[in-house]
Design a protein around this motif. Structure first.
Motif, PDB file in Angstrom:
ATOM      1  N   PRO A  37       4.750  -1.905  49.927  1.00  0.00           N
ATOM      2  CA  PRO A  37       5.882  -1.195  49.332  1.00  0.00           C
ATOM      3  C   PRO A  37       7.218  -1.481  50.034  1.00  0.00           C
ATOM      4  CG  PRO A  37       4.442   0.334  50.500  1.00  0.00           C
ATOM      5  CD  PRO A  37       3.774  -0.998  50.520  1.00  0.00           C
ATOM      6  N   ASN A  38       7.195  -1.863  51.301  1.00  0.00           N
ATOM      7  CA  ASN A  38       8.445  -2.139  52.023  1.00  0.00           C
ATOM      8  C   ASN A  38       8.868  -3.600  51.913  1.00  0.00           C
ATOM      9  OD1 ASN A  38       8.548   0.507  52.895  1.00  0.00           O
ATOM     10  ND2 ASN A  38       7.360   0.078  54.736  1.00  0.00           N
ATOM     11  N   ALA A  39       8.066  -4.405  51.225  1.00  0.00           N
ATOM     12  CA  ALA A  39       8.343  -5.841  51.142  1.00  0.00           C
ATOM     13  C   ALA A  39       9.118  -6.170  49.868  1.00  0.00           C
ATOM     14  CB  ALA A  39       7.038  -6.623  51.165  1.00  0.00           C
ATOM     15  N   ASP A  40       9.801  -7.287  49.907  1.00  0.00           N
ATOM     16  CA  ASP A  40      10.475  -7.816  48.726  1.00  0.00           C
ATOM     17  C   ASP A  40       9.640  -8.972  48.200  1.00  0.00           C
ATOM     18  OD1 ASP A  40      12.705  -6.111  49.020  1.00  0.00           O
ATOM     19  OD2 ASP A  40      13.577  -7.474  50.503  1.00  0.00           O
ATOM     20  N   VAL A  41       9.317  -8.933  46.920  1.00  0.00           N
ATOM     21  CA  VAL A  41       8.509  -9.972  46.303  1.00  0.00           C
ATOM     22  C   VAL A  41       9.416 -10.815  45.415  1.00  0.00           C
ATOM     23  CG1 VAL A  41       6.542 -10.457  44.784  1.00  0.00           C
ATOM     24  CG2 VAL A  41       6.471  -8.490  46.334  1.00  0.00           C
ATOM     25  N   TYR A  42       9.415 -12.146  45.649  1.00  0.00           N
ATOM     26  CA  TYR A  42      10.260 -13.060  44.891  1.00  0.00           C
ATOM     27  C   TYR A  42       9.398 -14.103  44.214  1.00  0.00           C
ATOM     28  CZ  TYR A  42      13.917 -11.230  47.954  1.00  0.00           C
ATOM     29  OH  TYR A  42      14.771 -10.409  48.640  1.00  0.00           O
ATOM     30  N   GLU A  43       9.800 -14.496  43.014  1.00  0.00           N
ATOM     31  CA  GLU A  43       9.160 -15.616  42.353  1.00  0.00           C
ATOM     32  C   GLU A  43       9.889 -16.892  42.755  1.00  0.00           C
ATOM     33  OE1 GLU A  43       8.860 -15.073  38.148  1.00  0.00           O
ATOM     34  OE2 GLU A  43       8.407 -12.945  38.364  1.00  0.00           O
ATOM     35  N   GLN A  44       9.165 -17.992  42.724  1.00  0.00           N
ATOM     36  CA  GLN A  44       9.742 -19.261  43.152  1.00  0.00           C
ATOM     37  C   GLN A  44      10.965 -19.631  42.316  1.00  0.00           C
ATOM     38  OE1 GLN A  44       7.089 -22.586  42.879  1.00  0.00           O
ATOM     39  NE2 GLN A  44       8.465 -23.956  43.942  1.00  0.00           N
ATOM     40  N   SER A  45      10.933 -19.361  41.037  1.00  0.00           N
ATOM     41  CA  SER A  45      12.061 -19.739  40.175  1.00  0.00           C
ATOM     42  C   SER A  45      13.333 -19.001  40.572  1.00  0.00           C
ATOM     43  CB  SER A  45      11.729 -19.473  38.710  1.00  0.00           C
ATOM     44  OG  SER A  45      11.438 -18.090  38.522  1.00  0.00           O
ATOM     45  N   SER A  46      13.217 -17.726  40.967  1.00  0.00           N
ATOM     46  CA  SER A  46      14.418 -16.989  41.367  1.00  0.00           C
ATOM     47  C   SER A  46      14.937 -17.475  42.715  1.00  0.00           C
ATOM     48  CB  SER A  46      14.140 -15.487  41.417  1.00  0.00           C
ATOM     49  OG  SER A  46      13.216 -15.187  42.444  1.00  0.00           O
ATOM     50  N   VAL A  47      14.025 -17.845  43.623  1.00  0.00           N
ATOM     51  CA  VAL A  47      14.459 -18.381  44.925  1.00  0.00           C
ATOM     52  C   VAL A  47      15.144 -19.723  44.728  1.00  0.00           C
ATOM     53  CG1 VAL A  47      13.654 -19.223  47.160  1.00  0.00           C
ATOM     54  CG2 VAL A  47      12.682 -17.138  46.201  1.00  0.00           C
ATOM     55  N   LEU A  48      14.538 -20.590  43.903  1.00  0.00           N
ATOM     56  CA  LEU A  48      15.136 -21.893  43.639  1.00  0.00           C
ATOM     57  C   LEU A  48      16.474 -21.750  42.919  1.00  0.00           C
ATOM     58  CD1 LEU A  48      12.031 -24.014  42.607  1.00  0.00           C
ATOM     59  CD2 LEU A  48      13.267 -24.030  44.770  1.00  0.00           C
ATOM     60  N   GLY A  49      16.595 -20.775  42.043  1.00  0.00           N
ATOM     61  CA  GLY A  49      17.875 -20.529  41.365  1.00  0.00           C
ATOM     62  C   GLY A  49      18.954 -20.115  42.346  1.00  0.00           C
ATOM     63  N   SER A  66      19.945 -23.161  44.343  1.00  0.00           N
ATOM     64  CA  SER A  66      20.744 -24.053  43.496  1.00  0.00           C
ATOM     65  C   SER A  66      22.178 -23.542  43.364  1.00  0.00           C
ATOM     66  CB  SER A  66      20.088 -24.174  42.122  1.00  0.00           C
ATOM     67  OG  SER A  66      20.888 -24.936  41.256  1.00  0.00           O
ATOM     68  N   ASN A  67      22.344 -22.236  43.201  1.00  0.00           N
ATOM     69  CA  ASN A  67      23.688 -21.663  43.120  1.00  0.00           C
ATOM     70  C   ASN A  67      24.453 -21.862  44.418  1.00  0.00           C
ATOM     71  OD1 ASN A  67      23.315 -20.802  40.509  1.00  0.00           O
ATOM     72  ND2 ASN A  67      22.719 -18.730  41.081  1.00  0.00           N
ATOM     73  N   ALA A  68      23.780 -21.690  45.547  1.00  0.00           N
ATOM     74  CA  ALA A  68      24.442 -21.878  46.840  1.00  0.00           C
ATOM     75  C   ALA A  68      24.865 -23.329  47.026  1.00  0.00           C
ATOM     76  CB  ALA A  68      23.512 -21.441  47.973  1.00  0.00           C
ATOM     77  N   LEU A  69      24.007 -24.269  46.651  1.00  0.00           N
ATOM     78  CA  LEU A  69      24.353 -25.682  46.763  1.00  0.00           C
ATOM     79  C   LEU A  69      25.503 -26.057  45.833  1.00  0.00           C
ATOM     80  CD1 LEU A  69      20.856 -27.384  47.119  1.00  0.00           C
ATOM     81  CD2 LEU A  69      22.595 -27.069  48.876  1.00  0.00           C
ATOM     82  N   SER A  70      25.552 -25.446  44.657  1.00  0.00           N
ATOM     83  CA  SER A  70      26.661 -25.697  43.736  1.00  0.00           C
ATOM     84  C   SER A  70      27.977 -25.220  44.330  1.00  0.00           C
ATOM     85  CB  SER A  70      26.418 -24.995  42.402  1.00  0.00           C
ATOM     86  OG  SER A  70      25.293 -25.522  41.768  1.00  0.00           O
ATOM     87  N   MET A  71      27.951 -24.085  45.000  1.00  0.00           N
ATOM     88  CA  MET A  71      29.170 -23.576  45.634  1.00  0.00           C
ATOM     89  C   MET A  71      29.621 -24.494  46.769  1.00  0.00           C
ATOM     90  SD  MET A  71      30.079 -20.985  43.931  1.00  0.00           S
ATOM     91  CE  MET A  71      31.237 -20.124  44.949  1.00  0.00           C
ATOM     92  N   VAL A  72      28.679 -24.994  47.551  1.00  0.00           N
ATOM     93  CA  VAL A  72      29.016 -25.918  48.640  1.00  0.00           C
ATOM     94  C   VAL A  72      29.608 -27.199  48.068  1.00  0.00           C
ATOM     95  CG1 VAL A  72      28.023 -27.346  50.477  1.00  0.00           C
ATOM     96  CG2 VAL A  72      27.353 -24.963  50.268  1.00  0.00           C
ATOM     97  N   ASN A  73      29.007 -27.728  46.994  1.00  0.00           N
ATOM     98  CA  ASN A  73      29.538 -28.936  46.359  1.00  0.00           C
ATOM     99  C   ASN A  73      30.949 -28.699  45.830  1.00  0.00           C
ATOM    100  OD1 ASN A  73      27.312 -30.521  46.865  1.00  0.00           O
ATOM    101  ND2 ASN A  73      26.335 -30.054  44.916  1.00  0.00           N
TER     102      ASN A  73
END
Length: 144
Positions: free
Chosen positions: A47-59, A62-69
Motif C-alpha cells: 500500500p505504501n508503494a507506487d506501481v508504474y507500468e513500463q509504458s508510463s515510465v517510458l513516456g 521520452s518527455n524528459a529527453l524531448s525537453m533536453v533536446n
C-alpha cells in the motif's frame, strides 16, 4: 515497476541486506487485463508503494529527453545568432578601417561591385577558417 522505500520492501519480502529498492515484473503475455489485475494486486499488497507500468515510465523518459533536446536546439540557435552578429560586426569594422584602401581601389578604376566582392570574399574566408577551427577544437575537446 514498483517503487517504494527499502524498509517497506524489507519488511514485506524479508531482509535482503538493504539492496531491494525496486521490483521489476515481466509478464509472459502482454495482455492489458493481466497487467491491470497485477497492478491492482501489487498496489493492495504494497500500500505504501507506487506501481508504474513500463509504458508510463517510458513516456516520462521520452518527455524528459524531448525537453533536453529542445533546450539544446535553443542553445544552438542562440549561438548561431551571436556568431552571425559577430561576423557582421567584424565585416563592418573591417570596411570602416579600410576606407583609404577602398578609395585607392576606386581611384584605380575598381567598380563598387569589385570592392564588395573583395570584402565578401574576406568575410567568407574568415567564416570558413573560423568554422573549421571551431569544429576541430570541438571534436578535440570532446575526445579528451
Amino acid at each position: 515497476m514498483i517503487v517504494t522505500t527499502i524498509g517497506t520492501l524489507q519488511d514485506d519480502l524479508g531482509d535482503a541486506g538493504g539492496f531491494i529498492n525496486a521490483i521489476f515484473i515481466k509478464l509472459s503475455q502482454e495482455n492489458p487485463t493481466y497487467l491491470n489485475q497485477l497492478a491492482t494486486a501489487l498496489s493492495e499488497y504494497f500500500p505504501n508503494a507506487d506501481v508504474y507500468e513500463q509504458s508510463s515510465v517510458l513516456g516520462s523518459i521520452s518527455n524528459a529527453l524531448s525537453m533536453v533536446n529542445l533546450f539544446f536546439v535553443v542553445i544552438i540557435a542562440l549561438s548561431l545568432i551571436v556568431t552571425g552578429l559577430s561576423v557582421a560586426n567584424t565585416a563592418i569594422m573591417n570596411v570602416r578601417e579600410r576606407t583609404r584602401e577602398i578609395g585607392i581601389l576606386k581611384a584605380l578604376g575598381a567598380s563598387n561591385r569589385q570592392v564588395i566582392i573583395i570584402f565578401l570574399l574576406e568575410v567568407i574566408i574568415m567564416s570558413i577558417v573560423g568554422s573549421a577551427l571551431g569544429i576541430v577544437l570541438g571534436i578535440g575537446g570532446v575526445r579528451t
